[in-house]
Design an enzyme around this catalytic site. Structure first.
Site, mmCIF file in Angstrom:
data_model
loop_
_atom_site.group_PDB
_atom_site.id
_atom_site.type_symbol
_atom_site.label_atom_id
_atom_site.label_comp_id
_atom_site.label_asym_id
_atom_site.label_seq_id
_atom_site.Cartn_x
_atom_site.Cartn_y
_atom_site.Cartn_z
ATOM 1 N N LYS A 142 -5.027 -7.737 -2.197
ATOM 2 C CA LYS A 142 -5.026 -7.698 -0.574
ATOM 3 C C LYS A 142 -5.695 -6.007 -0.038
ATOM 4 C CE LYS A 142 -1.929 -4.800 2.075
ATOM 5 N NZ LYS A 142 -1.109 -3.390 1.346
ATOM 6 N N LYS A 201 -1.708 -6.858 -11.585
ATOM 7 C CA LYS A 201 -1.133 -6.801 -9.992
ATOM 8 C C LYS A 201 -0.007 -7.260 -10.554
ATOM 9 C CE LYS A 201 -1.979 -7.051 -6.350
ATOM 10 N NZ LYS A 201 -1.724 -5.866 -5.094
ATOM 11 N N GLY A 231 2.814 -6.834 1.477
ATOM 12 C CA GLY A 231 4.421 -7.451 1.344
ATOM 13 C C GLY A 231 5.659 -6.894 1.220
ATOM 14 N N ASN A 232 6.083 -5.805 1.461
ATOM 15 C CA ASN A 232 7.243 -5.516 1.462
ATOM 16 C C ASN A 232 7.438 -5.284 3.103
ATOM 17 O OD1 ASN A 232 8.301 -5.910 -1.412
ATOM 18 N ND2 ASN A 232 6.711 -3.347 -2.174
ATOM 19 N N LYS A 236 -5.043 1.029 -2.283
ATOM 20 C CA LYS A 236 -5.185 2.002 -0.798
ATOM 21 C C LYS A 236 -5.870 2.764 -0.330
ATOM 22 C CE LYS A 236 -0.494 0.251 0.621
ATOM 23 N NZ LYS A 236 -0.696 -1.101 -0.832
#
Length: 299
Positions: A204, A121, A9-10, A262
């Site tokens: 995500k 989160k 998102g960043n 990740k």
């Protein structure tokens, strides 16, 4: 040869920049060029984070009248999927041979998932400590340290099933570039054929891995603002890991920082498909897929 490229998102709302649409329009052009260059004409599914954007929506709805934001994280996620998908469609369309479309993606979660009772989160911006403490007291938000400030955290259950998968598969098979799974997808529970939204945010990267596995993608690339997974991150002796197996990365899967999910997602994909996953900087996407930079995760 489908690629699933997941951006944070960043990528569209960088820390320190003004959180307005003009800034995001400029950023998305740069991001889209990197994504299209990495895909190099191959079938492409783009997923994205939404932490900064969904946090801003929650703050905006709360307003200045003291009324607690009431829509819930599921609705905020759906809103950001449309918002960010719209920007990505506009930037990617001139760079891709076929049409680009956004799918507001529902993702099933388990109502008994213990994560629903434990907020972890991060969403929204980083606040100064005094501001963060005031927001926590006013709205009942859970906060945790992030750098020199505080950031809101919400519940983050595991994705069980991407309910929108059949639509995504059909679109990819017909030559569409698809933006999907934004913010991890809209979290829902199902019963008797009906779905109900859940006030939570799915990671995500984990949804991206699930989607990539189901699509039988050739590669999953998790693109962030860090160029690789590092041994000794934050220390003077930190070293990037350029290539590692799932077994070698086991300790990193338990990292409760931004890199842990990740690594977990990359390991799940590599284990399930036998294909490599990549963790790299957004700007280095093409080079990372060639194995020239980033971290390549193999089974």
């Amino acid at each position: 040869m489908t690629l699933v490229l997941a951006i944070g998102g960043n990528a569209l709302m960088v820390r320190g920049e003004a959180p307005d649409v003009d800034v995001q329009r400029r950023r998305v052009v740069v991001v889209a060029e990197s994504l299209a260059g990495a895909a190099d004409g191959r079938p492409l599914v783009v997923t994205h984070g939404n932490g900064p954007q969904v946090g801003l929506l929650a703050i905006a709805e709360a307003g200045s009248d003291g009324v607690l934001a009431s829509s819930g994280m599921d609705v905020f996620t759906a809103q950001t999927e449309g918002w960010m998908g719209y920007l990505l469609e506009g930037a990617l369309s001139p760079l891709r041979a076929g049409p680009v479309v956004t799918v507001v993606t529902r993702v099933e979660v388990d109502p008994a998932d213990p994560a629903l009772a434990t907020p972890t989160k991060p969403v929204g911006p980083v606040y100064r400590h005094d501001t963060g403490d005031a927001l926590a007291a006013r709205y009942g938000w859970s906060m945790r340290p992030d750098g020199d400030g505080l950031r809101r955290v919400v519940a983050s259950p595991e994705p069980v099933r991407v309910l929108s998968f059949d639509a995504i598969r059909l679109l990819v098979d017909h030559g569409f570039t698809v933006v999907a799974g934004g913010g991890g997808g809209v979290p829902v529970t199902t019963s008797g054929g009906f779905s109900s939204g859940v006030d939570a945010v799915i990671d995500k990267d984990l949804t991206s891995a699930s989607l990539a596995i189901d699509l039988e993608a050739a590669t999953l690339a998790l693109l962030t603002d860090v160029d690789a997974v590092y041994r000794g991150w934050g220390s003077a002796t930190a070293q990037p890991i350029r290539r590692a197996s799932v077994r070698e990365l086991a300790p990193f899967r338990r990292d409760d920082g931004a890199m842990g999910p990740k690594v977990e997602a990359a390991c799940r994909f590599a284990s399930a498909t036998g294909c490599a996953a990549v963790i790299a900087s957004v700007s280095d996407a093409a080079a990372a897929l060639r194995g020239e930079t980033g971290t390549t995760v193999v089974p």
